[in-house]
Motif scaffolding. Structure first.
Motif, short mmCIF file in Angstrom:
data_model
loop_
_atom_site.label_atom_id
_atom_site.label_comp_id
_atom_site.label_asym_id
_atom_site.label_seq_id
_atom_site.Cartn_x
_atom_site.Cartn_y
_atom_site.Cartn_z
N ASP A 215 0.83 -1.20 0.00
CA ASP A 215 0.00 0.00 0.00
C ASP A 215 0.86 1.25 0.00
N SER A 216 0.33 2.30 -0.56
CA SER A 216 0.98 3.61 -0.49
C SER A 216 -0.12 4.65 -0.54
N PRO A 217 0.13 5.83 0.03
CA PRO A 217 -0.90 6.87 0.04
C PRO A 217 -1.09 7.47 -1.34
N LEU A 218 -2.18 8.22 -1.47
CA LEU A 218 -2.42 8.93 -2.72
C LEU A 218 -1.36 10.00 -2.92
N SER A 219 -0.99 10.21 -4.17
CA SER A 219 -0.11 11.32 -4.54
C SER A 219 -0.95 12.60 -4.53
N ALA A 220 -0.31 13.74 -4.73
CA ALA A 220 -1.05 15.00 -4.85
C ALA A 220 -2.04 14.91 -6.01
N MET A 221 -1.63 14.28 -7.11
CA MET A 221 -2.52 14.09 -8.25
C MET A 221 -3.70 13.19 -7.86
N GLY A 222 -3.45 12.14 -7.10
CA GLY A 222 -4.51 11.23 -6.67
C GLY A 222 -5.54 11.92 -5.81
N ILE A 223 -5.08 12.79 -4.92
CA ILE A 223 -6.01 13.56 -4.08
C ILE A 223 -6.85 14.49 -4.97
N ALA A 224 -6.21 15.14 -5.93
CA ALA A 224 -6.94 16.03 -6.85
C ALA A 224 -7.95 15.23 -7.68
N GLN A 225 -7.59 14.03 -8.12
CA GLN A 225 -8.51 13.19 -8.88
C GLN A 225 -9.74 12.84 -8.06
N ALA A 226 -9.51 12.43 -6.81
CA ALA A 226 -10.63 12.06 -5.94
C ALA A 226 -11.54 13.26 -5.70
N ARG A 227 -10.95 14.40 -5.44
CA ARG A 227 -11.75 15.61 -5.19
C ARG A 227 -12.51 16.04 -6.44
N ALA A 228 -11.96 15.73 -7.62
CA ALA A 228 -12.62 16.10 -8.88
C ALA A 228 -13.92 15.31 -9.09
N THR A 229 -14.09 14.20 -8.39
CA THR A 229 -15.32 13.41 -8.54
C THR A 229 -16.44 13.89 -7.61
N ARG A 230 -16.15 14.82 -6.71
CA ARG A 230 -17.16 15.26 -5.74
C ARG A 230 -18.42 15.80 -6.41
N ALA A 231 -18.24 16.64 -7.42
CA ALA A 231 -19.40 17.22 -8.10
C ALA A 231 -20.23 16.13 -8.78
N TYR A 232 -19.56 15.14 -9.33
CA TYR A 232 -20.27 14.02 -9.96
C TYR A 232 -21.18 13.33 -8.95
N PHE A 233 -20.62 12.98 -7.80
CA PHE A 233 -21.41 12.27 -6.79
C PHE A 233 -22.53 13.17 -6.24
N ALA A 234 -22.24 14.45 -6.06
CA ALA A 234 -23.25 15.38 -5.55
C ALA A 234 -24.41 15.54 -6.54
N GLY A 235 -24.14 15.38 -7.83
CA GLY A 235 -25.15 15.58 -8.85
C GLY A 235 -25.92 14.34 -9.27
N LEU A 236 -25.71 13.22 -8.60
CA LEU A 236 -26.42 12.00 -8.97
C LEU A 236 -27.92 12.18 -8.75
N PRO A 237 -28.75 11.69 -9.67
CA PRO A 237 -30.20 11.86 -9.53
C PRO A 237 -30.78 11.08 -8.34
N THR A 238 -30.15 9.97 -8.00
CA THR A 238 -30.56 9.17 -6.86
C THR A 238 -29.35 8.99 -5.96
N PRO A 239 -29.48 9.32 -4.68
CA PRO A 239 -28.31 9.20 -3.80
C PRO A 239 -27.86 7.76 -3.61
N ILE A 240 -26.59 7.60 -3.36
CA ILE A 240 -26.01 6.29 -3.09
C ILE A 240 -26.54 5.82 -1.73
N ASP A 241 -27.00 4.57 -1.69
CA ASP A 241 -27.55 4.07 -0.43
C ASP A 241 -26.58 3.20 0.36
N HIS A 242 -25.60 2.61 -0.31
CA HIS A 242 -24.61 1.78 0.39
C HIS A 242 -23.26 1.93 -0.29
N VAL A 243 -22.20 1.93 0.52
CA VAL A 243 -20.84 2.10 0.01
C VAL A 243 -19.97 0.97 0.56
N TYR A 244 -19.19 0.35 -0.33
CA TYR A 244 -18.27 -0.73 0.02
C TYR A 244 -16.90 -0.39 -0.54
#
Length: 194
Positions: A26-55
């Protein structure tokens, strides 16, 4: 019944950046990896139906990705050991020599690891089990490139999206799941722009 599964690959890691085999190392996210993850926030916030379970996989890079992408989730997710990346055996955590993107060329079981097929089947069974749970209708699973690629290949013929390479870091593949036929179909792949 038709359900929705979103499968997200973890963000770029320090090992990815340095050309090191990861597997179960294992290794932590790079600065790019953190930016990639944060870039998906708007996608998840804009889903028409909220996520009910996360694994998610138990590896830290996956948990870090999940918590960066969905900071509001807190610890409201299930760590599923069956979603862990394939083991590369003796080469886990060592520098990559040559081209490493085609895992099918390697038989890691010869050096204490797993075959892509073995890891992929484990992941496929886990995702089907997850999607068959009562109340799991709009699910997010966060995992790894190798196992995510195998899952996609398993359902390629039923999918609406053609994609032959490993999913890029932090991409999100959306699948429909038919509980009657127990089949998945990839209907979309989001590749975050950073």
């Amino acid at each position: 019944m038709i359900k929705t599964l979103r499968y997200m690959r973890h963000g770029q890691t320090v090992f990815n950046e340095r050309g090191i085999w990861q597997g179960r190392a294992d290794s932590p996210l790079s600065a790019m990896g953190i930016a990639q993850a944060r870039a998906t926030r708007a996608y998840f916030a804009g889903l028409p139906t909220p996520i009910d379970h996360v694994y998610c996989s138990p590896l830290g890079r996956v948990i870090q990705t999940l918590e960066e992408a969905l900071p509001e989730i807190g610890k409201n997710y299930v760590v599923d050991p069956k979603l862990i990346e394939m083991s590369f055996g003796e080469v886990d955590g060592t520098p990559i020599a040559g081209e490493a993107t085609d895992y099918e060329r390697y038989d890691f079981s010869q050096i204490g690891g797993e075959r892509e097929e073995t890891a992929g089947k484990r992941t496929c069974r886990a995702l089907e089990r997850i999607m068959n749970r009562t109340g799991n209708v709009n699910v997010l699973a966060v995992g790894h490139g190798g196992t995510g690629r195998y899952f996609y290949k398993r359902w390629r013929e039923l999918s609406q999206v053609a994609f032959d390479e490993a999913l890029p870091n932090c991409s999100v593949a959306t699948y429909t799941y038919d509980t009657n036929t127990r089949t998945f179909s990839c209907i979309d792949i989001l590749i975050p722009k950073v």
